[in-house]
Design a protein around this motif. Structure first.
Motif, PDB file in Angstrom:
ATOM      1  N   HIS A 107       0.768  -1.129  -0.057  1.00  0.00           N
ATOM      2  CA  HIS A 107      -0.007  -0.086   0.027  1.00  0.00           C
ATOM      3  C   HIS A 107       0.904   1.419   0.024  1.00  0.00           C
ATOM      4  O   HIS A 107       2.157   1.259   0.483  1.00  0.00           O
ATOM      5  N   ARG A 108       0.284   2.269  -0.445  1.00  0.00           N
ATOM      6  CA  ARG A 108       1.052   3.713  -0.417  1.00  0.00           C
ATOM      7  C   ARG A 108       0.056   4.744  -0.499  1.00  0.00           C
ATOM      8  O   ARG A 108      -1.025   4.639  -1.346  1.00  0.00           O
ATOM      9  N   GLY A 109       0.020   5.741   0.130  1.00  0.00           N
ATOM     10  CA  GLY A 109      -0.588   6.912  -0.005  1.00  0.00           C
ATOM     11  C   GLY A 109      -1.872   7.015   0.736  1.00  0.00           C
ATOM     12  O   GLY A 109      -2.370   8.146   0.509  1.00  0.00           O
ATOM     13  N   TRP A 115      -5.216   0.442  12.944  1.00  0.00           N
ATOM     14  CA  TRP A 115      -4.892   1.530  12.167  1.00  0.00           C
ATOM     15  C   TRP A 115      -3.492   1.684  11.586  1.00  0.00           C
ATOM     16  O   TRP A 115      -2.412   1.937  12.217  1.00  0.00           O
ATOM     17  N   MET A 116      -3.540   1.399  10.266  1.00  0.00           N
ATOM     18  CA  MET A 116      -2.112   1.326   9.429  1.00  0.00           C
ATOM     19  C   MET A 116      -1.928   2.670   8.763  1.00  0.00           C
ATOM     20  O   MET A 116      -2.717   2.710   7.847  1.00  0.00           O
ATOM     21  N   THR A 117      -0.954   3.374   8.984  1.00  0.00           N
ATOM     22  CA  THR A 117      -0.656   4.554   7.950  1.00  0.00           C
ATOM     23  C   THR A 117       0.288   3.865   6.789  1.00  0.00           C
ATOM     24  O   THR A 117       1.589   3.642   7.462  1.00  0.00           O
ATOM     25  N   ALA A 118       0.026   3.755   5.769  1.00  0.00           N
ATOM     26  CA  ALA A 118       0.965   3.068   4.839  1.00  0.00           C
ATOM     27  C   ALA A 118       1.934   4.251   4.462  1.00  0.00           C
ATOM     28  O   ALA A 118       3.311   3.867   4.022  1.00  0.00           O
ATOM     29  N   GLY A 119       1.402   5.517   4.008  1.00  0.00           N
ATOM     30  CA  GLY A 119       2.214   6.646   3.686  1.00  0.00           C
ATOM     31  C   GLY A 119       3.231   6.323   2.582  1.00  0.00           C
ATOM     32  O   GLY A 119       2.747   5.837   1.441  1.00  0.00           O
ATOM     33  N   ALA A 120       4.395   6.356   2.893  1.00  0.00           N
ATOM     34  CA  ALA A 120       5.495   6.126   1.784  1.00  0.00           C
ATOM     35  C   ALA A 120       5.341   4.976   1.133  1.00  0.00           C
ATOM     36  O   ALA A 120       6.068   4.427  -0.132  1.00  0.00           O
ATOM     37  N   GLY A 121       4.862   3.800   1.743  1.00  0.00           N
ATOM     38  CA  GLY A 121       4.806   2.175   1.446  1.00  0.00           C
ATOM     39  C   GLY A 121       5.208   1.469   2.377  1.00  0.00           C
ATOM     40  O   GLY A 121       6.106   1.644   3.134  1.00  0.00           O
ATOM     41  N   ILE A 122       4.325   0.128   2.334  1.00  0.00           N
ATOM     42  CA  ILE A 122       4.599  -0.863   3.278  1.00  0.00           C
ATOM     43  C   ILE A 122       4.085  -2.184   2.620  1.00  0.00           C
ATOM     44  O   ILE A 122       3.093  -1.865   1.755  1.00  0.00           O
ATOM     45  N   LEU A 123       4.438  -3.104   3.030  1.00  0.00           N
ATOM     46  CA  LEU A 123       3.678  -4.370   2.971  1.00  0.00           C
ATOM     47  C   LEU A 123       3.100  -4.903   4.225  1.00  0.00           C
ATOM     48  O   LEU A 123       3.711  -4.810   5.073  1.00  0.00           O
ATOM     49  N   HIS A 124       1.946  -5.665   3.803  1.00  0.00           N
ATOM     50  CA  HIS A 124       1.201  -6.157   4.959  1.00  0.00           C
ATOM     51  C   HIS A 124       0.303  -7.566   4.633  1.00  0.00           C
ATOM     52  O   HIS A 124       0.296  -7.641   3.607  1.00  0.00           O
ATOM     53  N   GLU A 136       0.660  16.433   1.200  1.00  0.00           N
ATOM     54  CA  GLU A 136       1.883  16.492   1.955  1.00  0.00           C
ATOM     55  C   GLU A 136       2.080  15.376   2.895  1.00  0.00           C
ATOM     56  O   GLU A 136       3.286  15.289   3.657  1.00  0.00           O
ATOM     57  N   ASN A 137       1.203  14.505   3.000  1.00  0.00           N
ATOM     58  CA  ASN A 137       1.545  13.361   3.941  1.00  0.00           C
ATOM     59  C   ASN A 137       1.723  12.049   3.070  1.00  0.00           C
ATOM     60  O   ASN A 137       1.595  11.039   3.828  1.00  0.00           O
ATOM     61  N   LYS A 138       1.306  11.897   1.896  1.00  0.00           N
ATOM     62  CA  LYS A 138       1.259  10.879   0.972  1.00  0.00           C
ATOM     63  C   LYS A 138       2.712  10.109   1.323  1.00  0.00           C
ATOM     64  O   LYS A 138       2.536   8.617   1.321  1.00  0.00           O
ATOM     65  N   LEU A 139       3.735  10.889   1.529  1.00  0.00           N
ATOM     66  CA  LEU A 139       4.879   9.726   1.668  1.00  0.00           C
ATOM     67  C   LEU A 139       5.504   9.880   2.915  1.00  0.00           C
ATOM     68  O   LEU A 139       6.741  10.084   3.229  1.00  0.00           O
ATOM     69  N   ALA A 140       4.453  10.213   3.863  1.00  0.00           N
ATOM     70  CA  ALA A 140       4.729  10.145   5.629  1.00  0.00           C
ATOM     71  C   ALA A 140       5.370   8.692   5.800  1.00  0.00           C
ATOM     72  O   ALA A 140       5.121   7.595   5.116  1.00  0.00           O
ATOM     73  N   PRO A 167      -3.473  -1.259  -5.098  1.00  0.00           N
ATOM     74  CA  PRO A 167      -3.436  -0.976  -3.564  1.00  0.00           C
ATOM     75  C   PRO A 167      -2.779   0.536  -3.427  1.00  0.00           C
ATOM     76  O   PRO A 167      -2.201   0.729  -2.101  1.00  0.00           O
ATOM     77  N   PHE A 168      -2.775   1.400  -4.438  1.00  0.00           N
ATOM     78  CA  PHE A 168      -2.164   2.732  -4.189  1.00  0.00           C
ATOM     79  C   PHE A 168      -2.959   3.995  -4.624  1.00  0.00           C
ATOM     80  O   PHE A 168      -3.751   3.746  -5.439  1.00  0.00           O
ATOM     81  N   VAL A 169      -2.829   4.855  -3.841  1.00  0.00           N
ATOM     82  CA  VAL A 169      -3.680   6.006  -4.074  1.00  0.00           C
ATOM     83  C   VAL A 169      -3.046   7.048  -3.842  1.00  0.00           C
ATOM     84  O   VAL A 169      -2.517   7.694  -2.594  1.00  0.00           O
ATOM     85  N   MET A 170      -2.756   7.810  -4.927  1.00  0.00           N
ATOM     86  CA  MET A 170      -1.902   9.146  -4.923  1.00  0.00           C
ATOM     87  C   MET A 170      -2.608  10.171  -5.643  1.00  0.00           C
ATOM     88  O   MET A 170      -3.991  10.070  -5.889  1.00  0.00           O
ATOM     89  N   ASN A 171      -2.138  11.311  -5.982  1.00  0.00           N
ATOM     90  CA  ASN A 171      -2.617  12.551  -6.563  1.00  0.00           C
ATOM     91  C   ASN A 171      -2.810  12.448  -8.077  1.00  0.00           C
ATOM     92  O   ASN A 171      -3.352  13.093  -9.013  1.00  0.00           O
TER      93      ASN A 171
END
Length: 315
Positions: free
Chosen positions: A83-85, A116-125, A152-156, A286-290
């Protein structure tokens, strides 16, 4: 549907009665969630299917997982995936779910708990029932919500919050006919435990048969009601609703809910809303970006192993 209950609901803090000038939010739409399957084959209802994303902002996807009674050997989960974003919020009502991720986060949740998982910059789960539940079978029921992240938090940096049911804020309607569990955000001045990047509120509310609730709601937030179980009405128009339906409400100060008098089971609803972030959405899998180019970059980064790696004990 146990989630979190109390012996004496009237001992809880009471929701205030609506002010005489309060405006009840009108119903904009009622849709019925189509059924499908997720992961390795567990049944879901797609709560937001067919609804304009601008009305849901900052939420982008929600599944009701189950309610299903598994026989021994039947419980299923997901395989490892990226997931990312955005953020995933998994709320368990019945059953047990185990979460593991490439950042070292994870845990086991059961009735009333939230992961509660913040995927942010990217993670596998991976999310799956523990082995003992696979062997025994049993009831499984929950909700998974996807919350968009601002640009501004997409890649947190990814993070994980384990919110046990004992931490949620519990509120009662004035007459004790409804129990409100605040998972995140603020409802009538009472703060839930979930930490969010954007102002939102999430709650699971139970309305007893024949009872009604006027739920104060931040007027700057949108408002969505999803029926987990039972039947009743929503809004000042008293629009009939039943299990598996999503209600999008208009502007106002309160959300009006009432449970059917003709049923013995309560009306169970997941109520959510937030401050819209009003940003373009480019979503694929699995990705949500702009932008589309950012989504393509996410796929490239995943294939190159830059979103993390499966821990050796699970590889």
């Amino acid at each position: 549907m146990p989630a979190v209950t109390v012996e004496n609901i009237l001992a809880l803090p009471r929701l205030p009665l609506p002010d005489a000038t309060a405006v009840a939010r009108p119903v904009r739409s009622v849709t019925t969630a189509p059924a499908g399957f997720e992961g390795e084959g567990f049944p879901v209802r797609r709560a937001f299917a067919g609804i304009d994303l601008t009305l849901l902002d900052p939420f982008i996807h929600m599944d009701q997982m189950g309610e299903v009674e598994y026989a021994p050997g039947e419980p299923k989960g997901t395989s490892w995936h990226p997931h990312r974003g955005f953020e995933t919020v998994t709320y368990m009502i019945d059953g047990i779910m185990e979460h593991k991720d490439s950042g070292g986060g994870g845990g086991i949740i059961s009735g009333g708990d939230t992961q509660w998982m913040t995927a942010g910059a990217g993670i596998l789960h991976i999310e799956a029932p523990p082995e003992h539940l696979v062997q025994s079978g049993g009831l499984f029921h929950g909700v998974q919500l996807w919350v968009n992240l601002p640009r501004e938090n997409k890649l947190a940096h990814p993070r994980y919050q384990d919110i046990t049911g004992s931490k949620v804020a519990l509120l009662s309607s004035n007459d004790g006919g409804a129990l409100v569990r605040v998972i995140a955000g603020e409802v009538a001045g009472h703060q839930g435990p979930g930490s969010t990047y954007t102002p939102i509120a999430l709650s699971h509310t139970t309305v007893a048969p024949g009872a009604a609730l006027s739920l104060p709601w931040n007027p700057s937030f949108n408002a969505i009601v999803y029926v987990l179980a039972g039947s009743g009405t929503v809004g000042p128009e008293r629009r009939p609703v039943e299990k598996g339906q999503t209600v999008v409400l208009g502007r106002g100060d309160t959300i009006e809910l009432a449970a059917s008098e003709r049923r013995t089971e309560p009306l169970e609803v997941f109520v959510l809303g937030g401050q819209p972030i009003r940003e373009p959405i480019a979503m694929a899998g699995p990705f949500v970006m702009n932008t589309r180019s950012e989504v393509m970059q996410a796929f490239e980064d995943f294939q190159a192993g830059r979103l993390g790696s499966i821990p050796p004990e699970y590889a």
